[in-house]
Write a protein that holds these residues in place. Structure first.
Motif, mmCIF file in Angstrom:
data_model
loop_
_atom_site.group_PDB
_atom_site.id
_atom_site.type_symbol
_atom_site.label_atom_id
_atom_site.label_comp_id
_atom_site.label_asym_id
_atom_site.label_seq_id
_atom_site.Cartn_x
_atom_site.Cartn_y
_atom_site.Cartn_z
ATOM 1 N N ASP A 64 0.819 -1.209 0.000
ATOM 2 C CA ASP A 64 0.000 0.000 0.000
ATOM 3 C C ASP A 64 0.854 1.261 0.000
ATOM 4 N N GLU A 65 1.953 1.218 0.745
ATOM 5 C CA GLU A 65 2.795 2.395 0.962
ATOM 6 C C GLU A 65 4.021 2.449 0.043
ATOM 7 N N SER A 66 4.222 1.432 -0.775
ATOM 8 C CA SER A 66 5.463 1.297 -1.554
ATOM 9 C C SER A 66 6.679 1.418 -0.640
ATOM 10 N N ALA A 67 6.565 0.794 0.530
ATOM 11 C CA ALA A 67 7.641 0.844 1.531
ATOM 12 C C ALA A 67 8.788 -0.072 1.111
ATOM 13 N N PRO A 68 10.018 0.340 1.329
ATOM 14 C CA PRO A 68 11.173 -0.488 0.974
ATOM 15 C C PRO A 68 11.329 -1.668 1.930
ATOM 16 N N VAL A 69 12.069 -2.671 1.461
ATOM 17 C CA VAL A 69 12.308 -3.883 2.241
ATOM 18 C C VAL A 69 13.802 -4.184 2.222
ATOM 19 N N LEU A 70 14.356 -4.408 3.396
ATOM 20 C CA LEU A 70 15.757 -4.824 3.536
ATOM 21 C C LEU A 70 15.745 -6.301 3.915
ATOM 22 N N VAL A 71 16.286 -7.160 3.048
ATOM 23 C CA VAL A 71 16.275 -8.607 3.253
ATOM 24 C C VAL A 71 17.688 -9.085 3.578
ATOM 25 N N VAL A 72 17.796 -9.863 4.653
ATOM 26 C CA VAL A 72 19.092 -10.397 5.074
ATOM 27 C C VAL A 72 18.937 -11.890 5.345
ATOM 28 N N SER A 73 19.785 -12.706 4.730
ATOM 29 C CA SER A 73 19.763 -14.148 4.984
ATOM 30 C C SER A 73 20.190 -14.410 6.426
ATOM 31 N N GLN A 74 19.545 -15.393 7.050
ATOM 32 C CA GLN A 74 19.771 -15.617 8.481
ATOM 33 C C GLN A 74 19.578 -17.104 8.799
ATOM 34 N N PHE A 75 20.626 -17.914 8.573
ATOM 35 C CA PHE A 75 20.513 -19.347 8.823
ATOM 36 C C PHE A 75 20.234 -19.655 10.287
ATOM 37 N N THR A 76 20.571 -18.744 11.189
ATOM 38 C CA THR A 76 20.391 -19.000 12.623
ATOM 39 C C THR A 76 18.920 -19.075 13.028
ATOM 40 N N LEU A 77 17.992 -18.729 12.128
ATOM 41 C CA LEU A 77 16.570 -18.888 12.441
ATOM 42 C C LEU A 77 16.203 -20.359 12.599
ATOM 43 N N TYR A 78 17.070 -21.246 12.132
ATOM 44 C CA TYR A 78 16.842 -22.682 12.282
ATOM 45 C C TYR A 78 17.742 -23.311 13.346
ATOM 46 N N ALA A 79 18.193 -22.526 14.293
ATOM 47 C CA ALA A 79 19.001 -23.063 15.389
ATOM 48 C C ALA A 79 18.151 -23.985 16.255
ATOM 49 N N ASP A 80 18.727 -25.091 16.680
ATOM 50 C CA ASP A 80 18.085 -25.992 17.631
ATOM 51 C C ASP A 80 18.848 -25.865 18.945
ATOM 52 N N THR A 81 18.176 -25.359 19.953
ATOM 53 C CA THR A 81 18.828 -25.112 21.246
ATOM 54 C C THR A 81 18.257 -26.001 22.351
ATOM 55 N N ARG A 82 17.581 -27.081 21.965
ATOM 56 C CA ARG A 82 16.942 -27.937 22.971
ATOM 57 C C ARG A 82 17.931 -28.710 23.822
ATOM 58 N N LYS A 83 19.114 -29.025 23.293
ATOM 59 C CA LYS A 83 20.092 -29.799 24.049
ATOM 60 C C LYS A 83 21.348 -28.975 24.281
ATOM 61 N N GLY A 84 21.802 -28.959 25.505
ATOM 62 C CA GLY A 84 23.061 -28.310 25.826
ATOM 63 C C GLY A 84 23.038 -26.805 25.621
ATOM 64 N N ARG A 85 24.225 -26.241 25.478
ATOM 65 C CA ARG A 85 24.372 -24.793 25.325
ATOM 66 C C ARG A 85 24.866 -24.381 23.949
ATOM 67 N N ARG A 86 25.224 -25.343 23.140
ATOM 68 C CA ARG A 86 25.721 -25.036 21.798
ATOM 69 C C ARG A 86 24.605 -25.324 20.793
ATOM 70 N N PRO A 87 24.154 -24.301 20.063
ATOM 71 C CA PRO A 87 23.087 -24.535 19.076
ATOM 72 C C PRO A 87 23.525 -25.499 17.980
ATOM 73 N N SER A 88 22.580 -26.282 17.509
ATOM 74 C CA SER A 88 22.796 -27.127 16.337
ATOM 75 C C SER A 88 22.217 -26.396 15.136
ATOM 76 N N TRP A 89 22.917 -26.466 14.018
ATOM 77 C CA TRP A 89 22.466 -25.807 12.794
ATOM 78 C C TRP A 89 21.986 -26.829 11.769
ATOM 79 N N ASN A 90 21.746 -28.068 12.181
ATOM 80 C CA ASN A 90 21.384 -29.139 11.252
ATOM 81 C C ASN A 90 20.122 -28.854 10.441
ATOM 82 N N ALA A 91 19.192 -28.094 10.988
ATOM 83 C CA ALA A 91 17.942 -27.818 10.264
ATOM 84 C C ALA A 91 18.115 -26.726 9.203
#
Length: 143
Positions: A64-91
């Motif tokens: 509606d506003e013709s607003a700009p978009v800044l897109v940044v890739s972010q693999f860490t959105l798939y971090a698995d932190t359920r075990k331990g303190r070190r995130p897994s990036w397998n997903a």
């Protein structure tokens, strides 16, 4: 595919001290993560959703506003932190899968008329952001 959408009064991304992408006016900052089974159809669908989300002032969308978009890739959105303190990036999908899908997401926004700026895929990036509201949403193609 996961995206974090933030309404922003300003935002930029830098690599090695040089700004590589920024919002020229208030708009959206979108972080994009890709997992193994994501498809170009997911990228297309989420781009449409982001572009038409009514999260700007007056319940208006970036479209509606013709607003700009800044897109940044972010693999860490798939971090698995359920075990331990070190995130897994397998997903998180590897670069040969994820980079073309982030590009497809950007391309889908541009096809809809969006002014899109980006970071650099795989680079060590520094982001600056003034979240407006604050408004931050998480969208996921799986649900």
């Amino acid at each position: 595919m996961r995206v974090v959408v933030q309404r922003a009064s300003s935002g930029s991304v830098s690599v090695e001290g040089a700004v590589v992408g920024s919002l020229p006016s208030p708009g959206l900052v979108v972080l994009v993560g890709v997992t193994h089974d994501d498809t170009a159809a997911d990228a297309e669908r989420l781009a449409d959703k982001v572009w038409t989300l009514r999260i700007l002032a007056g319940e208006r969308s970036a479209a509606d506003e013709s607003a700009p978009v800044l897109v940044v890739s972010q693999f860490t959105l798939y971090a698995d932190t359920r075990k331990g303190r070190r995130p897994s990036w397998n997903a998180a999908a590897p670069r040969p899968v994820s980079e073309p899908l982030v590009d497809a997401f950007v391309g889908a926004l541009r096809t809809r008329g969006a002014h899109v700026e980006t970071g650099i895929f795989g680079a060590d990036m520094q982001m600056s952001l003034v979240n407006d509201g604050p408004v931050t949403l998480l969208l996921d193609s799986a649900g």
